[in-house]
Design a protein around this motif. Structure first.
Motif, PDB file in Angstrom:
ATOM      1  N   ALA A  30       0.812  -1.212   0.000  1.00 41.85           N
ATOM      2  CA  ALA A  30       0.000   0.000   0.000  1.00 41.85           C
ATOM      3  C   ALA A  30       0.845   1.261   0.000  1.00 41.85           C
ATOM      4  O   ALA A  30       2.008   1.260   0.401  1.00 41.85           O
ATOM      5  CB  ALA A  30      -0.901   0.002   1.233  1.00 41.85           C
ATOM      6  N   ILE A  31       0.187   2.349  -0.441  1.00 42.20           N
ATOM      7  CA  ILE A  31       0.703   3.689  -0.215  1.00 42.20           C
ATOM      8  C   ILE A  31      -0.264   4.371   0.745  1.00 42.20           C
ATOM      9  O   ILE A  31      -1.461   4.073   0.766  1.00 42.20           O
ATOM     10  CB  ILE A  31       0.879   4.499  -1.512  1.00 42.20           C
ATOM     11  CG1 ILE A  31      -0.445   4.653  -2.274  1.00 42.20           C
ATOM     12  CG2 ILE A  31       1.950   3.868  -2.394  1.00 42.20           C
ATOM     13  CD1 ILE A  31      -0.363   5.603  -3.473  1.00 42.20           C
ATOM     14  N   LEU A  32       0.274   5.270   1.555  1.00 39.30           N
ATOM     15  CA  LEU A  32      -0.502   5.954   2.580  1.00 39.30           C
ATOM     16  C   LEU A  32      -0.406   7.458   2.391  1.00 39.30           C
ATOM     17  O   LEU A  32       0.626   7.971   1.967  1.00 39.30           O
ATOM     18  CB  LEU A  32       0.023   5.598   3.975  1.00 39.30           C
ATOM     19  CG  LEU A  32       0.277   4.118   4.270  1.00 39.30           C
ATOM     20  CD1 LEU A  32       0.898   3.964   5.652  1.00 39.30           C
ATOM     21  CD2 LEU A  32      -0.997   3.311   4.148  1.00 39.30           C
ATOM     22  N   GLY A  33      -1.475   8.144   2.739  1.00 45.88           N
ATOM     23  CA  GLY A  33      -1.473   9.598   2.672  1.00 45.88           C
ATOM     24  C   GLY A  33      -2.157  10.213   3.872  1.00 45.88           C
ATOM     25  O   GLY A  33      -2.942   9.551   4.559  1.00 45.88           O
ATOM     26  N   ARG A  34      -1.837  11.477   4.118  1.00 45.84           N
ATOM     27  CA  ARG A  34      -2.341  12.211   5.280  1.00 45.84           C
ATOM     28  C   ARG A  34      -2.177  11.381   6.557  1.00 45.84           C
ATOM     29  O   ARG A  34      -3.059  11.327   7.404  1.00 45.84           O
ATOM     30  CB  ARG A  34      -3.783  12.656   5.068  1.00 45.84           C
ATOM     31  CG  ARG A  34      -3.915  13.755   4.016  1.00 45.84           C
ATOM     32  CD  ARG A  34      -5.327  14.269   3.919  1.00 45.84           C
ATOM     33  NE  ARG A  34      -5.429  15.368   2.941  1.00 45.84           N
ATOM     34  CZ  ARG A  34      -6.589  15.878   2.519  1.00 45.84           C
ATOM     35  NH1 ARG A  34      -7.721  15.410   2.999  1.00 45.84           N
ATOM     36  NH2 ARG A  34      -6.592  16.847   1.644  1.00 45.84           N
ATOM     37  N   TYR A  35      -1.004  10.764   6.645  1.00 45.24           N
ATOM     38  CA  TYR A  35      -0.666   9.925   7.803  1.00 45.24           C
ATOM     39  C   TYR A  35      -0.337  10.846   8.962  1.00 45.24           C
ATOM     40  O   TYR A  35       0.724  11.463   9.000  1.00 45.24           O
ATOM     41  CB  TYR A  35       0.531   9.051   7.420  1.00 45.24           C
ATOM     42  CG  TYR A  35       0.968   8.031   8.445  1.00 45.24           C
ATOM     43  CD1 TYR A  35       0.693   6.678   8.251  1.00 45.24           C
ATOM     44  CD2 TYR A  35       1.691   8.400   9.575  1.00 45.24           C
ATOM     45  CE1 TYR A  35       1.123   5.720   9.164  1.00 45.24           C
ATOM     46  CE2 TYR A  35       2.119   7.456  10.493  1.00 45.24           C
ATOM     47  CZ  TYR A  35       1.832   6.122  10.279  1.00 45.24           C
ATOM     48  OH  TYR A  35       2.264   5.184  11.183  1.00 45.24           O
ATOM     49  N   SER A  36      -1.275  10.955   9.928  1.00 43.45           N
ATOM     50  CA  SER A  36      -1.073  11.874  11.052  1.00 43.45           C
ATOM     51  C   SER A  36      -0.681  11.140  12.326  1.00 43.45           C
ATOM     52  O   SER A  36      -0.200  11.753  13.271  1.00 43.45           O
ATOM     53  CB  SER A  36      -2.333  12.709  11.297  1.00 43.45           C
ATOM     54  OG  SER A  36      -3.432  11.871  11.603  1.00 43.45           O
ATOM     55  N   ALA A  37      -0.911   9.830  12.358  1.00 43.07           N
ATOM     56  CA  ALA A  37      -0.524   8.987  13.499  1.00 43.07           C
ATOM     57  C   ALA A  37      -0.525   7.541  13.024  1.00 43.07           C
ATOM     58  O   ALA A  37      -1.057   7.235  11.952  1.00 43.07           O
ATOM     59  CB  ALA A  37      -1.500   9.167  14.662  1.00 43.07           C
ATOM     60  N   SER A  38       0.044   6.654  13.828  1.00 43.95           N
ATOM     61  CA  SER A  38       0.128   5.253  13.428  1.00 43.95           C
ATOM     62  C   SER A  38      -1.250   4.603  13.296  1.00 43.95           C
ATOM     63  O   SER A  38      -1.384   3.535  12.721  1.00 43.95           O
ATOM     64  CB  SER A  38       0.974   4.468  14.424  1.00 43.95           C
ATOM     65  OG  SER A  38       0.362   4.486  15.703  1.00 43.95           O
ATOM     66  N   ASN A  39      -2.288   5.280  13.778  1.00 43.74           N
ATOM     67  CA  ASN A  39      -3.646   4.747  13.652  1.00 43.74           C
ATOM     68  C   ASN A  39      -4.594   5.722  12.959  1.00 43.74           C
ATOM     69  O   ASN A  39      -5.805   5.622  13.104  1.00 43.74           O
ATOM     70  CB  ASN A  39      -4.199   4.354  15.025  1.00 43.74           C
ATOM     71  CG  ASN A  39      -4.359   5.547  15.950  1.00 43.74           C
ATOM     72  OD1 ASN A  39      -3.907   6.651  15.646  1.00 43.74           O
ATOM     73  ND2 ASN A  39      -5.007   5.336  17.086  1.00 43.74           N
ATOM     74  N   SER A  40      -4.042   6.679  12.187  1.00 44.86           N
ATOM     75  CA  SER A  40      -4.877   7.642  11.463  1.00 44.86           C
ATOM     76  C   SER A  40      -4.235   8.001  10.125  1.00 44.86           C
ATOM     77  O   SER A  40      -3.249   8.744  10.080  1.00 44.86           O
ATOM     78  CB  SER A  40      -5.094   8.912  12.291  1.00 44.86           C
ATOM     79  OG  SER A  40      -5.921   8.646  13.411  1.00 44.86           O
ATOM     80  N   TYR A  41      -4.808   7.459   9.031  1.00 42.58           N
ATOM     81  CA  TYR A  41      -4.290   7.712   7.683  1.00 42.58           C
ATOM     82  C   TYR A  41      -5.243   7.145   6.639  1.00 42.58           C
ATOM     83  O   TYR A  41      -6.150   6.374   6.954  1.00 42.58           O
ATOM     84  CB  TYR A  41      -2.893   7.107   7.497  1.00 42.58           C
ATOM     85  CG  TYR A  41      -2.790   5.640   7.861  1.00 42.58           C
ATOM     86  CD1 TYR A  41      -3.079   4.638   6.950  1.00 42.58           C
ATOM     87  CD2 TYR A  41      -2.377   5.265   9.144  1.00 42.58           C
ATOM     88  CE1 TYR A  41      -2.979   3.298   7.299  1.00 42.58           C
ATOM     89  CE2 TYR A  41      -2.278   3.932   9.494  1.00 42.58           C
ATOM     90  CZ  TYR A  41      -2.581   2.951   8.571  1.00 42.58           C
ATOM     91  OH  TYR A  41      -2.489   1.624   8.920  1.00 42.58           O
ATOM     92  N   TYR A  42      -5.010   7.550   5.386  1.00 44.76           N
ATOM     93  CA  TYR A  42      -5.704   6.966   4.233  1.00 44.76           C
ATOM     94  C   TYR A  42      -4.765   5.958   3.586  1.00 44.76           C
ATOM     95  O   TYR A  42      -3.542   6.151   3.575  1.00 44.76           O
ATOM     96  CB  TYR A  42      -6.086   8.043   3.222  1.00 44.76           C
ATOM     97  CG  TYR A  42      -7.137   9.003   3.741  1.00 44.76           C
ATOM     98  CD1 TYR A  42      -8.488   8.675   3.686  1.00 44.76           C
ATOM     99  CD2 TYR A  42      -6.774  10.234   4.284  1.00 44.76           C
ATOM    100  CE1 TYR A  42      -9.460   9.547   4.161  1.00 44.76           C
ATOM    101  CE2 TYR A  42      -7.740  11.111   4.765  1.00 44.76           C
ATOM    102  CZ  TYR A  42      -9.074  10.761   4.695  1.00 44.76           C
ATOM    103  OH  TYR A  42     -10.024  11.630   5.175  1.00 44.76           O
ATOM    104  N   GLN A  43      -5.344   4.898   3.005  1.00 37.53           N
ATOM    105  CA  GLN A  43      -4.546   3.827   2.418  1.00 37.53           C
ATOM    106  C   GLN A  43      -5.136   3.364   1.098  1.00 37.53           C
ATOM    107  O   GLN A  43      -6.338   3.133   0.984  1.00 37.53           O
ATOM    108  CB  GLN A  43      -4.504   2.646   3.390  1.00 37.53           C
ATOM    109  CG  GLN A  43      -3.886   1.378   2.809  1.00 37.53           C
ATOM    110  CD  GLN A  43      -3.832   0.269   3.835  1.00 37.53           C
ATOM    111  OE1 GLN A  43      -2.888   0.188   4.597  1.00 37.53           O
ATOM    112  NE2 GLN A  43      -4.853  -0.589   3.861  1.00 37.53           N
ATOM    113  N   LEU A  44      -4.264   3.227   0.093  1.00 40.87           N
ATOM    114  CA  LEU A  44      -4.609   2.561  -1.169  1.00 40.87           C
ATOM    115  C   LEU A  44      -3.742   1.316  -1.246  1.00 40.87           C
ATOM    116  O   LEU A  44      -2.514   1.412  -1.232  1.00 40.87           O
ATOM    117  CB  LEU A  44      -4.350   3.467  -2.374  1.00 40.87           C
ATOM    118  CG  LEU A  44      -4.561   2.818  -3.754  1.00 40.87           C
ATOM    119  CD1 LEU A  44      -5.983   2.310  -3.933  1.00 40.87           C
ATOM    120  CD2 LEU A  44      -4.183   3.803  -4.862  1.00 40.87           C
TER     121      LEU A  44
END
Length: 131
Positions: A30-44
């Motif tokens: 996956a790639i991740l975006g708007r990763y603000s914490a280890s338990n808060s992000y978007y994932q494709l």
């Protein structure tokens, strides 16, 4: 099996795109975006079940935003792209838009790469401002 996440960038990043050439050698990559914490992000993510999923993880709670078929093999690279423009999030694989969703759960954050149950190869990771 191995799982891992790598991140880079600035937590103030909000409107941008992340593009990466991804080759999964396990269950998912996956790639991740708007990763603000280890338990808060978007994932494709692309899975070894010939599918993709766009989802969000908000304070540890997962929500599927879009999913569908995407034929892929462990021997090929695929270009994954997440585009963030305000509340609009677009998931693109190999130049084809697979999903466009509206969500404002996470406003900003760094980029990331994630592997699930295996290994993955990443190349040509590019972050650019949304046009």
């Amino acid at each position: 099996s191995t799982n891992g996440v790598g991140t880079a960038g600035d937590n103030s990043w909000s409107d941008y795109s992340i593009t990466a050439d991804v080759k999964r050698n396990g269950q998912g990559a996956a790639i991740l975006g708007r990763y603000s914490a280890s338990n808060s992000y978007y994932q494709l993510i692309i899975y070894n079940t010939n599918s993709y999923k766009l989802s969000k993880n908000v304070n540890g709670s997962w929500t599927e935003l879009a999913t569908g078929g995407f034929v892929n093999s462990a021997s090929n690279y695929y270009q994954l792209k997440l585009d963030f423009n305000g509340s609009t999030i677009t998931a693109i694989i190999d130049g084809q838009t697979l999903a466009t969703v509206t969500d404002i759960s996470i406003a900003s954050g760094v980029i990331g790469l994630r592997v699930i149950n295996g290994t993955a190869d990443y190349d040509n990771v590019v972050v650019s401002p949304t046009q």
